[in-house]
Design a protein around this motif. Sequence first.
Motif, PDB file in Angstrom:
ATOM      1  N   ARG A 150      -6.959  10.013 -14.541  1.00  0.00           N
ATOM      2  CA  ARG A 150      -7.104   9.670 -13.123  1.00  0.00           C
ATOM      3  C   ARG A 150      -6.907  10.887 -12.224  1.00  0.00           C
ATOM      4  N   SER A 154       5.184   3.591  -7.261  1.00  0.00           N
ATOM      5  CA  SER A 154       5.247   4.443  -6.072  1.00  0.00           C
ATOM      6  C   SER A 154       6.521   4.154  -5.273  1.00  0.00           C
ATOM      7  N   ALA A 214      -4.569   3.754   1.208  1.00  0.00           N
ATOM      8  CA  ALA A 214      -4.605   3.451  -0.224  1.00  0.00           C
ATOM      9  C   ALA A 214      -4.900   1.973  -0.466  1.00  0.00           C
ATOM     10  N   TRP A 215      -5.475   1.703  -1.621  1.00  0.00           N
ATOM     11  CA  TRP A 215      -5.697   0.320  -2.026  1.00  0.00           C
ATOM     12  C   TRP A 215      -4.383  -0.314  -2.434  1.00  0.00           C
ATOM     13  N   ARG A 248      -9.013   2.241 -15.993  1.00  0.00           N
ATOM     14  CA  ARG A 248      -8.735   3.203 -14.931  1.00  0.00           C
ATOM     15  C   ARG A 248      -8.022   2.534 -13.755  1.00  0.00           C
ATOM     16  N   HIS A 249      -8.484   1.344 -13.387  1.00  0.00           N
ATOM     17  CA  HIS A 249      -7.878   0.655 -12.245  1.00  0.00           C
ATOM     18  C   HIS A 249      -6.592  -0.072 -12.624  1.00  0.00           C
ATOM     19  N   GLN A 308      -4.261   2.568 -12.117  1.00  0.00           N
ATOM     20  CA  GLN A 308      -4.042   2.699 -10.680  1.00  0.00           C
ATOM     21  C   GLN A 308      -3.004   1.670 -10.227  1.00  0.00           C
ATOM     22  N   ARG A 348       0.858  -1.191   0.000  1.00  0.00           N
ATOM     23  CA  ARG A 348       0.000   0.000   0.000  1.00  0.00           C
ATOM     24  C   ARG A 348       0.897   1.246   0.000  1.00  0.00           C
ATOM     25  N   GLU A 370       0.317   2.889 -11.084  1.00  0.00           N
ATOM     26  CA  GLU A 370       0.746   3.928 -10.144  1.00  0.00           C
ATOM     27  C   GLU A 370       1.298   3.300  -8.876  1.00  0.00           C
ATOM     28  N   ILE A 371       0.627   2.265  -8.374  1.00  0.00           N
ATOM     29  CA  ILE A 371       1.101   1.568  -7.173  1.00  0.00           C
ATOM     30  C   ILE A 371       2.485   0.981  -7.438  1.00  0.00           C
ATOM     31  N   ARG A 377     -10.654  11.831  -8.716  1.00  0.00           N
ATOM     32  CA  ARG A 377     -10.875  10.563  -8.023  1.00  0.00           C
ATOM     33  C   ARG A 377     -12.085  10.693  -7.111  1.00  0.00           C
ATOM     34  N   CYS A 394      -7.514  -3.581  -5.936  1.00  0.00           N
ATOM     35  CA  CYS A 394      -7.943  -3.119  -7.264  1.00  0.00           C
ATOM     36  C   CYS A 394      -8.612  -4.255  -8.033  1.00  0.00           C
TER      37      CYS A 394
END
Length: 166
Positions: free
Chosen positions: A80, A160, A32-33, A149-150, A153, A27, A156-157, A83, A38
Amino acid sequence: MIAHFEMTDSWLPDEVSHLSGAQLHYRPSPQAWNILDCVEHLNLSEPQYWDMFKKVMAGRATKEESPSEDVDRLWYGIDRTERTKTVSSETPRGTSDDLAKSLATFQALRATMLSYIRTSQEDWRHHEVPGWDRDGYQWLLMISAHSQRHILQIREIKHSPGFPAN
């Protein structure tokens, strides 16, 4: 439509199937997910979206045109920057650590939807989704764009700070 569904159907496993348990559970922040969240979210939301589509298509066609554009649905999958918090019925609960099973569930529904999309002769354009500014065609686009979209995401994870190397 078919190309977009095929893209998101194959893209999700490509992004996640090689990840370790530590990577799947990472996370970026406490609220955050993680990646499993997701995937779970997609498995909670897409059946609901598919059921809504089938309900809409079972209704009478209208002569009304959608007030929105197809590009609006596609842009939703890419952009994105805006949100929102998901509804409780689509909120991940951390119920599955079995990524293979989760992906199989996702792809099974996708196979159903793709089969329908490839063979349907229904007029998706003249079935408006109640409470939404879109027709049946745009609703199907939204389903695939929502997955996109996910998937973004998930990317992005993975990019990170602190994401485990393996």
